[in-house]
Design a protein around this motif. Structure first.
Motif, PDB file in Angstrom:
ATOM      1  N   HIS A  12      41.999  37.976  44.977  1.00 41.63           N
ATOM      2  CA  HIS A  12      42.863  38.461  43.895  1.00 41.63           C
ATOM      3  C   HIS A  12      43.770  39.546  44.466  1.00 41.63           C
ATOM      4  O   HIS A  12      43.789  39.774  45.691  1.00 41.63           O
ATOM      5  N   ARG A  13      44.512  40.230  43.643  1.00 47.88           N
ATOM      6  CA  ARG A  13      45.526  41.175  44.119  1.00 47.88           C
ATOM      7  C   ARG A  13      44.927  42.314  44.928  1.00 47.88           C
ATOM      8  O   ARG A  13      45.607  42.917  45.763  1.00 47.88           O
ATOM      9  N   ARG A  55      35.304  29.916  36.741  1.00 47.47           N
ATOM     10  CA  ARG A  55      34.656  31.126  37.256  1.00 47.47           C
ATOM     11  C   ARG A  55      33.734  30.798  38.420  1.00 47.47           C
ATOM     12  O   ARG A  55      32.937  29.858  38.339  1.00 47.47           O
ATOM     13  N   ARG A  77      43.439  32.398  38.549  1.00 44.49           N
ATOM     14  CA  ARG A  77      44.519  31.623  39.144  1.00 44.49           C
ATOM     15  C   ARG A  77      44.149  31.103  40.528  1.00 44.49           C
ATOM     16  O   ARG A  77      44.559  30.013  40.931  1.00 44.49           O
ATOM     17  N   GLU A  78      43.346  31.882  41.280  1.00 45.99           N
ATOM     18  CA  GLU A  78      42.977  31.495  42.642  1.00 45.99           C
ATOM     19  C   GLU A  78      41.642  30.761  42.714  1.00 45.99           C
ATOM     20  O   GLU A  78      41.232  30.325  43.798  1.00 45.99           O
ATOM     21  N   ASN A  79      40.949  30.609  41.593  1.00 47.04           N
ATOM     22  CA  ASN A  79      39.589  30.066  41.609  1.00 47.04           C
ATOM     23  C   ASN A  79      39.527  28.662  42.218  1.00 47.04           C
ATOM     24  O   ASN A  79      38.739  28.391  43.124  1.00 47.04           O
ATOM     25  N   SER A 105      40.234  35.486  41.292  1.00 48.13           N
ATOM     26  CA  SER A 105      40.945  35.487  40.024  1.00 48.13           C
ATOM     27  C   SER A 105      40.977  34.081  39.447  1.00 48.13           C
ATOM     28  O   SER A 105      40.767  33.090  40.157  1.00 48.13           O
TER      29      SER A 105
END
Length: 267
Positions: free
Chosen positions: A198-199, A218, A249-251, A247
């Protein structure tokens, strides 16, 4: 299998000092051909597996002489042993002692040469994959102006951002300040070993102990415990995180990346 067939029959035809019409009319040739193909196929698979293991643990660009040594030991010398054992079993089934044949004096040297050729070919494939791609000029210019990472790739467990500052953490849990953003840092990291969850977090594949898929959106990532550092009297400056999650979005991308690169990591 095609390479195994060509190599096995090529060795037999080259070493047998008999006319082709005698060889091809002998049933024993076809039995030897089938067995030799299977032996050669197993040797090729073994060399490829060993090479993949070394590509991950000791890439060519890290220490060329050391990698060359282990490539010759594990990719050339080591496969000869199971080939010799297989040949001994084959000759034993025929009531022949392999030590009394020309297998060691004439076949083994040629097999070693072919294994060297195979390792060289795999090295060329590695060079083509990792060095054949042209770097965009914009990215090349960007990389030349960026400071080097404070630690070698192999020593980085993860990188994280906190309060507008970035840190590099090793496997002892020690953190070092870092001037770049995580987004810019990813341009310096090999994507087959590092992933930005994540970021605020980039993780090394080697730091992952296991993952647990909670649901399609998740995933929990379990990390290894920090190692004791004798140079600091076993005092860990900052404990490694134990569980993290990509995240939403990246899962899906992370799970695909982990499955794709996990075999090399687990060797």
């Amino acid at each position: 299998m095609a390479a195994a067939f060509c190599a096995a029959n090529g060795v037999i035809l080259y070493q047998e000092k008999k006319p082709f019409e005698v060889i091809f009319t002998n049933v024993g040739f076809y039995i030897a051909s089938i067995c030799s193909c299977l032996f050669a196929y197993g040797a090729i698979v073994l060399v490829i597996w060993v090479t993949r293991f070394l590509d991950y643990r000791l890439p060519w660009h890290t220490n060329y002489s050391k990698r060359l040594f282990w490539q010759l030991v594990l990719g050339v010398v080591f496969p000869v042993l199971p080939l010799f054992i297989a040949a001994a079993i084959y000759f034993n089934r025929l009531g022949i002692n392999v030590l009394k044949t020309v297998y060691i004096s004439r076949y083994i040297p040629l097999i070693v040469l072919l294994l060297v050729v195979l390792s060289a070919y795999l090295h060329l494939l590695w060079e083509k994959k990792h060095r054949g791609k042209k770097t965009p000029k914009s990215l090349l210019a960007q990389k030349t102006t960026q400071p080097p990472l404070p630690l070698p790739f192999a020593e980085i467990a993860y990188l994280f951002a906190e309060n507008k500052s970035c840190y590099v953490v090793n496997y002892f849990g020690e953190k070092t300040g870092w001037d770049l953003t995580l987004k810019d840092t990813m341009t310096q990291l090999p994507t087959n070993r590092f992933f930005q969850l994540h970021r605020s977090l980039i993780i090394n594949l080697k730091a992952i102990e296991d993952i647990k898929v909670i649901d399609p959106k998740r995933t929990t990532v379990m990390l290894f415990d920090p190692l004791p550092n004798p140079l600091n009297d076993n005092k860990v400056l900052t404990a490694l995180m134990k569980e993290v999650s990509p995240s939403a979005r990246e899962n899906a991308t992370f799970k695909s990346w982990y499955v794709r690169h996990k075999p090399a990591h687990s060797l």
